[in-house]
Design an enzyme around this catalytic site. Sequence first.
Site, PDB file in Angstrom:
ATOM      1  N   LYS A  78     -29.266 -13.858  64.522  1.00 40.48           N
ATOM      2  CA  LYS A  78     -27.998 -13.152  64.503  1.00 40.48           C
ATOM      3  C   LYS A  78     -27.105 -13.348  63.275  1.00 40.48           C
ATOM      4  CE  LYS A  78     -23.792 -16.547  65.495  1.00 40.48           C
ATOM      5  NZ  LYS A  78     -23.590 -17.956  65.858  1.00 40.48           N
ATOM      6  N   LYS A  86     -28.126 -11.659  68.419  1.00 37.50           N
ATOM      7  CA  LYS A  86     -26.609 -11.357  69.029  1.00 37.50           C
ATOM      8  C   LYS A  86     -26.180 -10.652  67.520  1.00 37.50           C
ATOM      9  CE  LYS A  86     -23.439 -14.695  68.556  1.00 37.50           C
ATOM     10  NZ  LYS A  86     -22.992 -16.194  68.748  1.00 37.50           N
TER      11      LYS A  86
HETATM   12  C1  PBG Z   1     -20.807 -20.636  67.444  1.00 37.17           C
HETATM   13  C2  PBG Z   1     -21.505 -19.269  67.686  1.00 37.17           C
HETATM   14  C3  PBG Z   1     -20.557 -18.169  67.634  1.00 37.17           C
HETATM   15  C4  PBG Z   1     -20.815 -16.876  69.328  1.00 37.17           C
HETATM   16  C5  PBG Z   1     -21.936 -18.093  69.492  1.00 37.17           C
HETATM   17  N1  PBG Z   1     -21.922 -19.008  69.124  1.00 37.17           N
HETATM   18  C6  PBG Z   1     -19.411 -17.275  67.137  1.00 37.17           C
HETATM   19  C7  PBG Z   1     -19.991 -17.625  65.881  1.00 37.17           C
HETATM   20  O1  PBG Z   1     -20.688 -17.673  64.196  1.00 37.17           O
HETATM   21  O2  PBG Z   1     -18.550 -17.303  64.711  1.00 37.17           O
HETATM   22  C8  PBG Z   1     -20.427 -15.806  68.772  1.00 37.17           C
HETATM   23  C9  PBG Z   1     -20.399 -15.999  70.989  1.00 37.17           C
HETATM   24  C10 PBG Z   1     -19.108 -15.006  71.374  1.00 37.17           C
HETATM   25  O3  PBG Z   1     -18.915 -14.045  70.123  1.00 37.17           O
HETATM   26  O4  PBG Z   1     -19.800 -14.534  71.877  1.00 37.17           O
HETATM   27  N2  PBG Z   1     -21.949 -20.707  66.096  1.00 37.17           N
END
Ligand code: PBG
Length: 335
Positions: free
Chosen positions: A201, A255
């Site tokens: 991520k 992601k």
């Molecule tokens: C939180 C999380 C995030 C997303 C999914 N889980 C945001 C972040 O890490 O700040 C993002 C999903 C999206 O942008 O659609 N941990």
Amino acid sequence: MTGSYPNTRLRRTRAAGWSRKLHRENTLAPADLIWPLFVTEGEGVEQPIDTLPGVSRWSVDGIVSKAEEAIALGIPVVALFPNTQADRRSDDGAEAHNPDNLMCRAIRAIKDECGDAIGVLTDVALDPYTSHGQDGLLNDDGYVVNDDTIAVLVDQAINQAEAGADIIAPSDMMDGRIHAIRMALEMGGHHNVQIMSYAAKYASAFYGPFRDAVGSGGLLKGDKKSYQMDPGNGEEALREVALDISEGADSVMVKPGLAYLDIVRRVKDRFEIPVFAYQVSGEYAMIEAAAAAGAGDRNALVLETLLAFKRAGCSGILTYHAPLAARLLKEGSDD
Ligand code: PBG
């Protein structure tokens, strides 16, 4: 010079629709989709999210209807994200392990109504519950600490499993949390609860609308670069994935999506494990903005981008366009 190169005429199989279908290497189906949904308090509540046009937060009753809609469309999993009320957020994110929190009520409501007709995936990270919007606990310097955070994440994951979650999806990017959560699930008797790890991520600029949706955007000071990955790194993603697999992940996620399809392909080529990707909020917003500006056909953009995830090696895609895509696929609009 028509006909001069009979053996190199690759276009031959593209001439008719039936033939394009026959030769298509990768296909997209509703069963490839995971639909992220935002939950809010109340009853009969729908709150549109400005930065995610066409996506709303729903109260628990509405979430159950969305789960039923997913089943009718052939979407196998919904992913839940809570918009926790401000007065329930705290520095330590304790609401995350309250058995009666919004998330648990939504999980139970879906499971009561739909049973195993649909899978429920739940996000493990503290950002919807902390007053500072970070995914973990902070020390005095404002640094997100690893091991103390893991202890809370384990409580959060068990809380979700006890409410009926089918897939636990840790998105926090702490080190070692997959092992800790797997052990706790086993000890709690949750042998069939899966873990889909947000293994690679990235610290991305594409998460903005999501943070609006869960209400953490305005709270967040700074960024998440001390725990989410640097967009310049590819090899490191493979190390992250290897660790999470060794710690007990059943599947792994990359992601954001489109900008990281090279990572999906590298992970798929290296490891024999289902790989998923999250087409995140900013990507959804980009497609919607392009469509609204007349710069592209929404349906075609949606199906083409989702198919690209399959081509890159994904088993499935988390996307806010899941219901639209499933509808289009059911109508056969992917010809
Ligand atoms: C939180 C999380 C995030 C997303 C999914 N889980 C945001 C972040 O890490 O700040 C993002 C999903 C999206 O942008 O659609 N941990």
